[in-house]
Design a protein around this motif. Structure first.
Motif, PDB file in Angstrom:
ATOM      1  N   MET A 146       0.932  -1.089  -0.012  1.00 23.83           N
ATOM      2  CA  MET A 146       0.077   0.040  -0.025  1.00 23.83           C
ATOM      3  C   MET A 146       0.861   1.154   0.104  1.00 23.83           C
ATOM      4  O   MET A 146       0.819   2.246  -0.844  1.00 23.83           O
ATOM      5  N   HIS A 147       1.841   1.296   0.841  1.00 22.93           N
ATOM      6  CA  HIS A 147       2.789   2.497   0.940  1.00 22.93           C
ATOM      7  C   HIS A 147       3.460   2.685  -0.535  1.00 22.93           C
ATOM      8  O   HIS A 147       3.478   3.789  -1.022  1.00 22.93           O
ATOM      9  N   ARG A 148       4.049   1.506  -1.037  1.00 19.36           N
ATOM     10  CA  ARG A 148       4.817   1.648  -2.234  1.00 19.36           C
ATOM     11  C   ARG A 148       3.729   1.895  -3.381  1.00 19.36           C
ATOM     12  O   ARG A 148       4.230   2.894  -4.314  1.00 19.36           O
ATOM     13  N   HIS A 156       2.298   5.947  -2.926  1.00 20.43           N
ATOM     14  CA  HIS A 156       3.318   6.621  -3.764  1.00 20.43           C
ATOM     15  C   HIS A 156       3.162   6.393  -5.192  1.00 20.43           C
ATOM     16  O   HIS A 156       4.059   6.715  -6.045  1.00 20.43           O
ATOM     17  N   PHE A 157       1.871   6.184  -5.506  1.00 18.39           N
ATOM     18  CA  PHE A 157       1.535   6.292  -6.977  1.00 18.39           C
ATOM     19  C   PHE A 157       1.449   7.537  -7.453  1.00 18.39           C
ATOM     20  O   PHE A 157       1.206   8.533  -6.690  1.00 18.39           O
ATOM     21  N   ARG A 195      -4.429  15.908  -6.936  1.00  8.90           N
ATOM     22  CA  ARG A 195      -4.991  16.500  -5.699  1.00  8.90           C
ATOM     23  C   ARG A 195      -5.279  15.387  -4.980  1.00  8.90           C
ATOM     24  O   ARG A 195      -5.136  15.467  -3.567  1.00  8.90           O
ATOM     25  N   LEU A 196      -5.798  14.402  -5.207  1.00  5.13           N
ATOM     26  CA  LEU A 196      -6.209  13.212  -4.259  1.00  5.13           C
ATOM     27  C   LEU A 196      -5.002  12.835  -3.728  1.00  5.13           C
ATOM     28  O   LEU A 196      -4.881  11.943  -2.596  1.00  5.13           O
ATOM     29  N   HIS A 197      -3.761  12.372  -4.463  1.00  4.03           N
ATOM     30  CA  HIS A 197      -2.764  11.945  -3.912  1.00  4.03           C
ATOM     31  C   HIS A 197      -2.083  12.897  -2.860  1.00  4.03           C
ATOM     32  O   HIS A 197      -1.621  12.276  -1.927  1.00  4.03           O
ATOM     33  N   PHE A 198      -2.318  14.295  -2.727  1.00  7.69           N
ATOM     34  CA  PHE A 198      -1.945  15.031  -2.037  1.00  7.69           C
ATOM     35  C   PHE A 198      -2.547  14.756  -0.646  1.00  7.69           C
ATOM     36  O   PHE A 198      -1.958  14.869   0.318  1.00  7.69           O
ATOM     37  N   LEU A 199      -3.952  14.685  -0.718  1.00  8.44           N
ATOM     38  CA  LEU A 199      -4.793  14.478   0.188  1.00  8.44           C
ATOM     39  C   LEU A 199      -4.657  13.183   1.098  1.00  8.44           C
ATOM     40  O   LEU A 199      -4.630  13.127   2.220  1.00  8.44           O
ATOM     41  N   ALA A 255      15.675  11.636   2.753  1.00 11.09           N
ATOM     42  CA  ALA A 255      16.790  11.283   2.005  1.00 11.09           C
ATOM     43  C   ALA A 255      16.355  11.054   0.499  1.00 11.09           C
ATOM     44  O   ALA A 255      16.577  11.654  -0.707  1.00 11.09           O
ATOM     45  N   ASP A 256      15.133   9.800   0.584  1.00 14.30           N
ATOM     46  CA  ASP A 256      15.034   9.107  -0.805  1.00 14.30           C
ATOM     47  C   ASP A 256      13.651   8.659  -0.545  1.00 14.30           C
ATOM     48  O   ASP A 256      13.409   7.540  -0.118  1.00 14.30           O
ATOM     49  N   PRO A 257      12.525   9.311  -1.098  1.00 15.41           N
ATOM     50  CA  PRO A 257      11.043   8.799  -0.762  1.00 15.41           C
ATOM     51  C   PRO A 257      10.917   7.802  -1.717  1.00 15.41           C
ATOM     52  O   PRO A 257       9.529   7.056  -1.537  1.00 15.41           O
ATOM     53  N   THR A 258      11.738   7.135  -2.772  1.00 18.36           N
ATOM     54  CA  THR A 258      11.646   6.093  -3.440  1.00 18.36           C
ATOM     55  C   THR A 258      12.128   4.793  -2.915  1.00 18.36           C
ATOM     56  O   THR A 258      12.174   3.831  -3.531  1.00 18.36           O
ATOM     57  N   LYS A 259      12.331   4.905  -1.615  1.00 12.80           N
ATOM     58  CA  LYS A 259      12.956   3.526  -1.030  1.00 12.80           C
ATOM     59  C   LYS A 259      12.634   3.591   0.489  1.00 12.80           C
ATOM     60  O   LYS A 259      11.985   4.710   1.070  1.00 12.80           O
ATOM     61  N   GLY A 260      12.667   2.676   1.277  1.00 13.56           N
ATOM     62  CA  GLY A 260      12.178   2.523   2.516  1.00 13.56           C
ATOM     63  C   GLY A 260      10.654   2.546   2.828  1.00 13.56           C
ATOM     64  O   GLY A 260      10.285   3.377   3.420  1.00 13.56           O
TER      65      GLY A 260
END
Length: 205
Positions: free
Chosen positions: A76-78, A82-83, A92-96, A182-187
């Motif tokens: 879910m997180h990835r 983070h879609f 807008r929906l992603h931001f919310l 640092a990097d929101p595309t990992k972890g």
């Protein structure tokens, strides 16, 4: 998701014009505990007193439930939170849903899932597992799946607002802070880095 702005403020910004919708987007960290501990207790009681078959089945259902949660949290997180949509409405929906948390990671009122999200999600997962799992496994599995979610939610709050001396928690906090700063595309794992290691989305040492 490249970040151009991250606030270290603890302020809780307004994201809806409607006061009602705004109230639904905020929640105190104690609310998930109040809501889900009785539900977890109920399903654990059912697992032990109603559908109980033998100790190995019970233990296996509990372990599988926890493991399923850690994988669900990661997926879910990835792939959901983070879609990166292309349309204005999608952005807008992603931001919310998640972008606001990355912009204001220390907003104490937006660190656990509000009931407006957690209850429908829990209900959906219940019916999914009820359709897929044998009766003997369902109650123990769902109890520990929800327990895993609760640990995730409270851990997430603590990682942002607590200082730790314990080595395990310090390492987990460092892992999550790297995701933010640092990097929101990992972890993507919050309560566990297990699936980041398996799917190679962990940070290099």
């Amino acid at each position: 998701m490249k970040k151009n702005f991250i606030s270290n403020s603890t302020e809780s910004i307004r994201i809806f014009r409607s006061g009602f919708l705004e109230s639904l987007s905020k929640v105190h960290y104690s609310v998930p505990l109040i809501l889900f501990i009785p539900i977890i207790t109920y399903f654990m009681y059912r697992a032990l007193a109603v559908t109980y078959t033998n100790v190995l089945t019970f233990i296996a259902s509990c372990i599988l439930g926890l493991l399923a949660w850690t994988l669900t949290e990661y997926i879910m997180h990835r792939f959901v939170f983070h879609f990166e949509p292309k349309s204005a409405v999608g952005k807008r929906l992603h931001f919310l849903f998640h972008g606001v948390h990355h912009d204001y990671p220390n907003d104490a009122m937006r660190l656990v899932l509000p009931p407006s999200m957690s209850i429908p999600l829990a209900t959906g997962f219940y019916f999914l597992f009820h359709a897929l799992l044998p009766v003997a496994y369902m109650d123990g599995f769902f109890a520990t799946f929800l327990a895993g979610y609760l640990v995730y939610d409270i851990s997430h709050y603590a990682l942002h607002h607590s200082k730790f001396n314990n080595r395990f928690w310090k390492k987990l906090k460092h892992h999550h802070m790297q995701h933010h700063y640092a990097d929101p595309t990992k972890g993507y794992g919050v309560s566990s880095a297990l699936w980041d290691k398996i799917f190679r989305s962990d940070f290099e040492k």
